[in-house]
Design a protein around this motif. Sequence first.
Motif, PDB file in Angstrom:
ATOM      1  N   ASN A 165      -5.209 -20.524  40.900  1.00  0.00           N
ATOM      2  CA  ASN A 165      -4.125 -21.327  40.306  1.00  0.00           C
ATOM      3  C   ASN A 165      -3.808 -22.568  41.131  1.00  0.00           C
ATOM      4  O   ASN A 165      -3.082 -23.450  40.674  1.00  0.00           O
ATOM      5  N   TYR A 166      -4.353 -22.620  42.353  1.00  0.00           N
ATOM      6  CA  TYR A 166      -4.061 -23.754  43.238  1.00  0.00           C
ATOM      7  C   TYR A 166      -5.257 -24.689  43.310  1.00  0.00           C
ATOM      8  O   TYR A 166      -6.406 -24.278  43.116  1.00  0.00           O
ATOM      9  N   LYS A 167      -4.976 -25.948  43.588  1.00  0.00           N
ATOM     10  CA  LYS A 167      -6.037 -26.956  43.619  1.00  0.00           C
ATOM     11  C   LYS A 167      -6.933 -26.817  44.836  1.00  0.00           C
ATOM     12  O   LYS A 167      -8.099 -27.217  44.812  1.00  0.00           O
ATOM     13  N   LYS A 176       1.451 -30.363  48.122  1.00  0.00           N
ATOM     14  CA  LYS A 176       1.760 -29.708  46.858  1.00  0.00           C
ATOM     15  C   LYS A 176       0.495 -29.148  46.201  1.00  0.00           C
ATOM     16  O   LYS A 176      -0.588 -29.728  46.305  1.00  0.00           O
ATOM     17  N   ASP A 177       0.662 -27.996  45.534  1.00  0.00           N
ATOM     18  CA  ASP A 177      -0.401 -27.348  44.763  1.00  0.00           C
ATOM     19  C   ASP A 177      -1.538 -26.810  45.632  1.00  0.00           C
ATOM     20  O   ASP A 177      -2.655 -26.594  45.139  1.00  0.00           O
ATOM     21  N   CYS A 178      -1.256 -26.594  46.926  1.00  0.00           N
ATOM     22  CA  CYS A 178      -2.258 -26.000  47.822  1.00  0.00           C
ATOM     23  C   CYS A 178      -1.813 -24.589  48.216  1.00  0.00           C
ATOM     24  O   CYS A 178      -0.625 -24.292  48.294  1.00  0.00           O
ATOM     25  N   LEU A 179      -2.805 -23.735  48.457  1.00  0.00           N
ATOM     26  CA  LEU A 179      -2.561 -22.375  48.913  1.00  0.00           C
ATOM     27  C   LEU A 179      -2.952 -22.288  50.382  1.00  0.00           C
ATOM     28  O   LEU A 179      -4.055 -22.703  50.757  1.00  0.00           O
ATOM     29  N   VAL A 199       3.804 -24.636  46.445  1.00  0.00           N
ATOM     30  CA  VAL A 199       2.760 -24.248  47.401  1.00  0.00           C
ATOM     31  C   VAL A 199       2.619 -22.724  47.385  1.00  0.00           C
ATOM     32  O   VAL A 199       3.549 -22.015  46.980  1.00  0.00           O
ATOM     33  N   GLY A 200       1.457 -22.258  47.811  1.00  0.00           N
ATOM     34  CA  GLY A 200       1.237 -20.823  47.916  1.00  0.00           C
ATOM     35  C   GLY A 200       1.032 -20.419  49.361  1.00  0.00           C
ATOM     36  O   GLY A 200       0.587 -21.226  50.191  1.00  0.00           O
TER      37      GLY A 200
END
Length: 331
Positions: free
Chosen positions: A199-201, A245-248, A275-276
């Motif tokens: 789900n993360y980029k 943003k949008d990183c795990l 974030v994850g």
Amino acid sequence: MNKFKISIEENSNVLKFQQLVDSIIDAISQNQLKEGEMLPSVNQLIKESQLSRDTVFKAYAELKRRGVVESVPNRGYFVTRKITKVFLFLDTFKAYKEVLYHSFLKHLNKNVSVDLQFHHYNIGLFEKIIDESLGKYSKYIIMNFDHPKVNEIIRKIPAEQLLIIDWNIQSAENSNTVRQDFGQAVYDCFAENLEPITNYKKFIFYYPPFTYHPKDSVEYFNKFCTDFKIKHEVIYQPEDFVIKKDCLYFLVSDRTLANLLDQCSEKGFEPGKQVGVISYNETPMKKYVKNGITVISTGFELMGQKAAEFVSSNKPMNFTVPTTLKIRSSL
């Protein structure tokens, strides 16, 4: 009654009553005092060791509380059971090590006495403490670390008395072990939870310069991301650890987890949304922090239980503790 040495150090940080307790336990574990034998009288100990009456009574009361001795009216104090002394040598004392330690104590027989020490990944300290411990214990439970001298040092301990726990590194091939898998188990945990990860980029592993975490995890992180065609990166320097943003983020240090949460607070990011976070090693607080931090962790309670089993069974031990990924709101 055999003579045994009462060792009381005037300048020690250890209270005198505790030193007396330790001396008697040492004597019992080394068969200088045997089951059924009478201990020195209170008056004799006062005379020989220059201890106060209160100190001697306090020590004997502690030994009675532990069930090591019993008092017989008008006769004195007697040894009730044999003591097995165990040396537990950990790297550092962190929250998840506390879980291991208390599980270890919980599953030991009552006649086992445990001495706990820490080496802090210092090879000089590691060698000094091992050398000073030789011949004093029935079993040695040791957390190794990756230094070329470690194998040479621990080979001084009889193989049947030694158990390597947590990380099976720098040890003989046939060593007794209760270990976790820092490589393939990490890969498998990620592969079994592919959907939330994708789900993360980007999947980012921060492996800071101050960590002693096994590098197997880096190798298998890269292998997992390559096999499943996930955009990824491993960063090593603190200046590169800037939350996006949008990183795990995969973190092996609680210090870096605190840093990430600070950055999230500053940027208005909520873990699990913008974030994850996957943190290594379960601790009692992680399920409560920010509505729950996802963790990849071995079972430290089971590790402590299996180590206690080695102490009591006198049988060889070769056990890998399962590693699991516990999904919480941060992923």
